[in-house]
Design a protein around this motif. Structure first.
Motif, PDB file in Angstrom:
ATOM      1  N   MET A  89       0.988  -1.038   0.012  1.00 10.84           N
ATOM      2  CA  MET A  89      -0.092  -0.078  -0.133  1.00 10.84           C
ATOM      3  C   MET A  89       0.973   1.211   0.007  1.00 10.84           C
ATOM      4  N   ALA A  90       2.007   1.379  -0.695  1.00 10.41           N
ATOM      5  CA  ALA A  90       2.884   2.490  -0.867  1.00 10.41           C
ATOM      6  C   ALA A  90       1.987   3.832  -1.293  1.00 10.41           C
ATOM      7  N   ALA A  91       0.797   3.694  -1.856  1.00  6.27           N
ATOM      8  CA  ALA A  91       0.236   4.856  -2.365  1.00  6.27           C
ATOM      9  C   ALA A  91      -0.255   5.357  -1.076  1.00  6.27           C
ATOM     10  N   GLY A  92      -0.605   4.761   0.027  1.00  8.93           N
ATOM     11  CA  GLY A  92      -1.355   5.263   1.275  1.00  8.93           C
ATOM     12  C   GLY A  92      -0.200   5.980   2.159  1.00  8.93           C
ATOM     13  N   LEU A  93       1.098   5.767   1.881  1.00 13.36           N
ATOM     14  CA  LEU A  93       1.996   6.118   2.786  1.00 13.36           C
ATOM     15  C   LEU A  93       1.989   7.799   2.909  1.00 13.36           C
ATOM     16  N   PRO A  94       1.978   8.519   1.968  1.00  8.04           N
ATOM     17  CA  PRO A  94       2.004   9.944   2.021  1.00  8.04           C
ATOM     18  C   PRO A  94       0.577  10.371   3.034  1.00  8.04           C
ATOM     19  N   THR A  95      -0.615   9.758   2.552  1.00  7.42           N
ATOM     20  CA  THR A  95      -1.823   9.946   3.310  1.00  7.42           C
ATOM     21  C   THR A  95      -1.755   9.770   4.590  1.00  7.42           C
ATOM     22  N   LEU A  96      -0.913   8.556   5.074  1.00  9.25           N
ATOM     23  CA  LEU A  96      -0.768   8.185   6.484  1.00  9.25           C
ATOM     24  C   LEU A  96       0.149   9.471   7.252  1.00  9.25           C
ATOM     25  N   GLY A  97       1.041   9.910   6.317  1.00 16.48           N
ATOM     26  CA  GLY A  97       1.764  11.209   6.928  1.00 16.48           C
ATOM     27  C   GLY A  97       1.133  12.460   7.144  1.00 16.48           C
ATOM     28  N   PHE A  98       0.091  12.722   6.064  1.00 14.85           N
ATOM     29  CA  PHE A  98      -1.109  13.513   6.278  1.00 14.85           C
ATOM     30  C   PHE A  98      -1.763  13.594   7.738  1.00 14.85           C
ATOM     31  N   VAL A  99      -2.063  12.368   7.714  1.00 12.00           N
ATOM     32  CA  VAL A  99      -3.123  12.190   9.068  1.00 12.00           C
ATOM     33  C   VAL A  99      -2.234  11.993  10.255  1.00 12.00           C
ATOM     34  N   ALA A 100      -0.751  11.729  10.160  1.00  9.76           N
ATOM     35  CA  ALA A 100      -0.135  11.976  11.446  1.00  9.76           C
ATOM     36  C   ALA A 100       0.113  13.235  11.753  1.00  9.76           C
ATOM     37  N   ILE A 101       0.412  14.120  10.955  1.00  5.43           N
ATOM     38  CA  ILE A 101       0.665  15.478  11.141  1.00  5.43           C
ATOM     39  C   ILE A 101      -0.590  16.216  11.403  1.00  5.43           C
ATOM     40  N   LEU A 102      -1.779  15.589  11.207  1.00  4.66           N
ATOM     41  CA  LEU A 102      -2.997  16.492  11.314  1.00  4.66           C
ATOM     42  C   LEU A 102      -3.189  15.877  12.890  1.00  4.66           C
ATOM     43  N   ILE A 103      -2.988  14.667  13.096  1.00  3.21           N
ATOM     44  CA  ILE A 103      -3.441  14.428  14.771  1.00  3.21           C
ATOM     45  C   ILE A 103      -2.169  14.941  15.476  1.00  3.21           C
ATOM     46  N   ALA A 104      -1.105  15.289  15.148  1.00  2.00           N
ATOM     47  CA  ALA A 104      -0.084  15.978  16.070  1.00  2.00           C
ATOM     48  C   ALA A 104      -0.381  17.402  16.306  1.00  2.00           C
ATOM     49  N   ALA A 105      -0.951  17.957  15.228  1.00  2.00           N
ATOM     50  CA  ALA A 105      -1.316  19.362  15.190  1.00  2.00           C
ATOM     51  C   ALA A 105      -2.593  19.291  16.282  1.00  2.00           C
ATOM     52  N   LEU A 106      -3.520  18.465  16.150  1.00  2.78           N
ATOM     53  CA  LEU A 106      -4.775  18.670  17.022  1.00  2.78           C
ATOM     54  C   LEU A 106      -4.331  18.279  18.527  1.00  2.78           C
TER      55      LEU A 106
END
Lengths: 310, 552
Positions: free
Chosen positions: B1-18
């Motif tokens: 699921m390499a295509a999902g890795l950047p999205t995982l990064g997006f969600v990780a940054i989002l959670i950190a910011a929240l």
């Protein structure tokens, strides 16, 4: 009680007026004022691009179409994505009529046009999302001289359509197959359907005006590669209808054509693509995209089309 | 699921910011709304409005103020649209059609922001800024105010006084929504969002084909649109428009704005009831459900099931390149999990499963984390139902936060839960039974049903996003969806206020060894399960006719 209700509405009205002054006037004007600061001013004005004479040619953020009056691609330019931002009669990439297709993943059956009127003339006709994708892919394949085939698409009548059969059964949706119609292939444009036989039954072309809502639509995957040569963004309409970007893959696919048409080495064009590619912010946000508007402008500036080349 | 890795990064940054933002923001909201002293600016405003800020209201008085303020808002916004051609800043547009104006007025006052019109070709500068944007602020403030009242109901003892509506709305607007919007707007402009007062600029076009480039006070509206979980876009294509959401990182900012206040409200709740652990438990339920749903939507869209996505080799139809499929899916989940309804990709083109999940997000009542305010009060009602269910299991009178949950409370809570589905399903059934309405549906079969189901779910739950293939600009749909929005907003609000009133008058009972603890993982799991079971029981039949049938 009655006085209470009246006074609370009066208070509500006064509150609304006061808040409108703060939120509806002071706030937007204040932000607009701050937006005049250097660094924000150009953005706030719409990231406009001006030419040498100071005339506005477009916005860095708003895509444009690079087609001629007939809607055919101008071969010296990189082509943008399909856009649904158009009013009934106008050209796409119209910022006053932004829209997406809003068509779902199983929108696969065309409403064929009256053969006398054609797709443009018959307002009751509607092309399915699948046929749009297939025919765009076919056109891109022809323009770029590559294989335009895709799963669930079939070449047909000088273009491509969604490969969808309408299958009639002896008992509604069950039982033996009694009749099969290739739903997106009109008998007026094809001599024989993309597939001759389905479960032992000869496939018919679709006669205009015949109602096939009783048949079960069956898309046929065919033998096209699961990972088509023409990238998805080249054949799928954008969300905004104004998408200024194409994928890096689609830009690379177009590079040989643009290079040849402009008489420039392909390496030079590829370097320009790189210069106009926006990567992922913070390595992970979004997808990389090539700005077609600024890329084409750079081409016109650095490598103008000579009259001989044209 | 390499295509999902950047999205995982997006969600990780989002959670950190929240995680970084929500605690201080919750503390700030708590400080602002519980402050004893009135600031000079506030006093001035109260004098102007003609209210006494120190007089607290009963639940009924508070409800009257909510309704009066909203009614005046609807009338004023309707009038502004109908008269726009006579007022300055009309961009040359005509008066808005009455059915559209009614629908839009209700839509923005109820925090729904359903749009049956195309912003860039209907609404002038004045309507956008002085009409629509103002209600973006005020409807959000009203939502937060009602949530505060419910929390006061739990926190206070033997009183019928629950706060002053005008004070709550003023403070939330001036010290929470306004400053955050100013910051948000400037950040968005830095990314490329437009903020000007021009009508259109005619560009010559690269090929010589002219293009009309639209202007407007977009960024200032964009910030509050997302921050207040409103969702009404300046343009028809909403947050997909490059002038609203120009880059891949402004996209992150927008999702953050959407989720920021809803995820801060549990902190406000915890502080107000004097036990932050209670807030953390509610936050855990919200975060758990949100994570589950977002994961499902992202995975389904990245996998791209269905005929057209298979033909494309990805789910790019209705997505812009700069966001890509993954980040678009996160935005779609966030906007339906809250009551926002802004979109950066077109939900009608989502896979059957992904689109079905978005409908389910709204059907859950938008409590994970939900709209500003409405998410918290929705979740607290579910918590009340949960302690009741738990009480039934062990045969004890249920309690929550030291308050006995008696017959009156559970009646109000159940009514709250049943109201929205009842409105939604009745209106949907009526609409489908009236023959003329079928023409509005763009697609035949299950997907057409999904378009209609989405519209009614969206309106009744005050979301405002759409399976936009539905031709919603018909007199019937404008009117009926308007009624759905109105009832779906204010009936639950009145029930919540009544619940608050009944709780506040009760005395507090001390916790004993037999009290079901409401800060434990067991409680968090139970609230989640009760939510899912209740929603599944209510909505499975209609979902089966649409998304489920399409997916099979």
């Amino acid at each position: 009680m009655k006085r209470g209700a009246f006074s609370s509405h009066l208070a509500a009205l006064r509150a609304l007026l006061a808040m409108t002054v703060v939120l509806g006037v002071a706030y937007p004007l204040g932000v607009t004022l701050v937006a005049q600061l250097p660094g924000l001013r150009d953005n706030a004005a719409g990231s406009l691009i001006t030419d040498a004479d100071g005339e506005v040619v477009g916005s860095e953020l708003i895509g444009q179409s690079f087609t001629d009056a007939a809607g055919e691609p101008i071969v010296t330019y990189f082509q943008s994505r399909p856009s649904m931002a158009a009013d009934d009669t106008g050209a796409p990439y119209d910022p006053t009529a932004t829209a997406a297709s809003n068509l779902g993943p199983e929108h696969v059956v065309d409403t064929l046009p009256d053969p006398e009127l054609g797709w443009e003339g018959d307002e009751n006709a509607s092309m399915s999302l699948l046929t749009r994708v297939c025919s765009r892919s076919f056109e891109v394949g022809r323009l770029e001289n590559v294989d335009g085939s895709r799963p669930y698409c079939a070449e047909s009548g000088g273009s491509a359509v969604g490969a969808v059969l309408g299958v009639y059964h002896s008992e509604g949706v069950r039982g033996t197959v009694t009749r099969v119609v290739s739903l997106n292939e009109s008998c007026d444009t094809v001599t024989e359907p993309f597939i001759t036989e389905y479960r032992g039954v000869t496939v018919e072309c679709a006669v205009y005006g015949e109602d096939h809502s009783g048949a079960v639509p069956v898309p046929v995957a065919g033998d096209a590669p699961a990972d088509p040569v023409v990238p998805a963004d080249a054949v799928a309409a954008s969300a905004s209808g104004l998408d200024p970007h194409i994928s890096v893959e689609y830009a690379r696919l177009q590079a040989p054509r643009v290079a040849a048409e402009r008489g420039v080495p392909e390496g030079v064009v590829n370097a320009l693509i790189d210069a106009h590619t926006t990567g992922r912010s913070l390595w992970v946000l979004g997808d990389p995209g090539v700005n077609v508007v600024t890329l084409n402008l750079a081409l016109d500036r650095d490598h103008p089309v000579t009259s001989a080349g044209r | 699921m390499a295509a999902g890795l950047p999205t995982l990064g997006f969600v990780a940054i989002l959670i950190a910011a929240l995680v970084l933002a929500c605690r201080p923001l919750g503390d700030h909201i708590h400080r602002v709304t519980t402050r004893e002293r009135h600031l000079a600016v506030e006093r001035g405003l109260y004098r102007l409005i003609g209210v006494r800020p120190d007089t607290e209201q009963t639940w009924a008085g508070y409800a009257r103020s909510v309704l009066a303020f909203s009614a005046v808002g609807v009338v004023a916004l309707f009038g502004l649209q109908r008269l726009q051609h006579l007022l300055p800043g009309d961009k040359g547009f005509d008066a808005v059609d009455p059915a559209v104006a009614w629908n839009t007025a209700v839509s923005f006052v109820t925090n729904t922001n359903w749009q049956s019109y195309s912003g860039e070709s209907t609404m002038g500068h004045l309507v956008q800024t002085a009409g629509l944007a103002v209600q973006n602020f005020l409807s959000a403030a009203v939502g937060i105010a009602v949530a505060l009242v419910l929390v006061r109901g739990f926190a206070r003892r033997t009183t019928d006084r629950l706060g002053n509506f005008w004070v709550d709305v003023t403070r939330v607007t001036l010290w929470v929504l306004l400053p955050l919007s100013v910051i948000g707007a400037i950040v968005l402009i830095a990314g490329g969002a437009v903020q000007n007062l021009t009508d259109t600029v005619t560009a010559a076009g690269v090929t010589g084909d002219p293009q009309q480039i639209t202007g407007g006070a977009v960024a200032s509206q964009e910030a509050i649109k997302n921050l207040g979980t409103n969702g009404g876009g300046y343009h028809n294509v909403n947050s997909a428009h490059p002038f609203e959401n120009p880059t891949n990182w402004t996209n992150l900012v927008q999702v953050l704005l959407i989720l920021m206040i809803p995820f801060s409200m549990p902190r406000v709740f915890g502080r107000m009831v004097g036990n932050p652990a209670q807030g953390r438990a509610i936050l855990a339920v919200m975060a758990g459900l949100a994570l589950l749903s977002t994961t499902a939507v992202v995975l389904l869209e990245l996998a791209g099931p269905g005929t057209v996505p298979t033909a494309l080799g990805s789910s790019m139809e209705g997505r812009d390149v700069r966001f890509g499929v993954g980040d678009s899916a996160v935005f779609a989940a966030a906007t339906t999990l809250t009551s926002t309804g802004s979109v950066n990709s077109f939900h009608d083109s989502y896979s059957a499963g992904g689109g079905g999940m978005l409908i389910l997000n709204m059907a859950v009542g938008e409590v994970a984390p939900g709209g500003v305010g409405s998410g918290l009060y929705g979740m607290l009602v579910l918590a009340v139902i949960t302690v009741f269910v738990a009480g039934l299991m062990v045969g004890r009178t249920p309690e929550y936060l030291g308050k006995k949950i008696g017959a009156r409370q559970i009646k109000l809570a159940s009514l709250y839960f049943l109201t929205t589905p009842a409105i939604l399903l009745l209106a949907l059934a009526t609409t489908i039974a009236v023959p003329g309405n079928h023409a509005a549906i763009q697609e035949s079969g299950p997907h057409g049903w999904s378009e209609l189901l989405y519209a009614f779910t969206s309106a009744s739950n005050n979301n405002g996003s759409a399976f936009a293939g539905l031709g919603a600009d018909t007199p019937w749909l404008n009117t009926v969806l308007g009624i759905c929005m109105l009832l779906g907003r204010f009936l639950p609000m009145i029930l919540v206020l009544a619940l608050a009133g009944s709780l506040a008058t009760a005395r507090s009972v001390p916790a004993t060894s037999g009290t079901f603890p409401t800060t434990t993982p067991l409680f968090v799991g139970m609230v989640g399960a009760v939510t899912i079971v209740l929603v599944a029981l209510t909505f499975l039949p209609v979902l089966a006719l649409g998304p489920l049938a399409e997916a099979l």
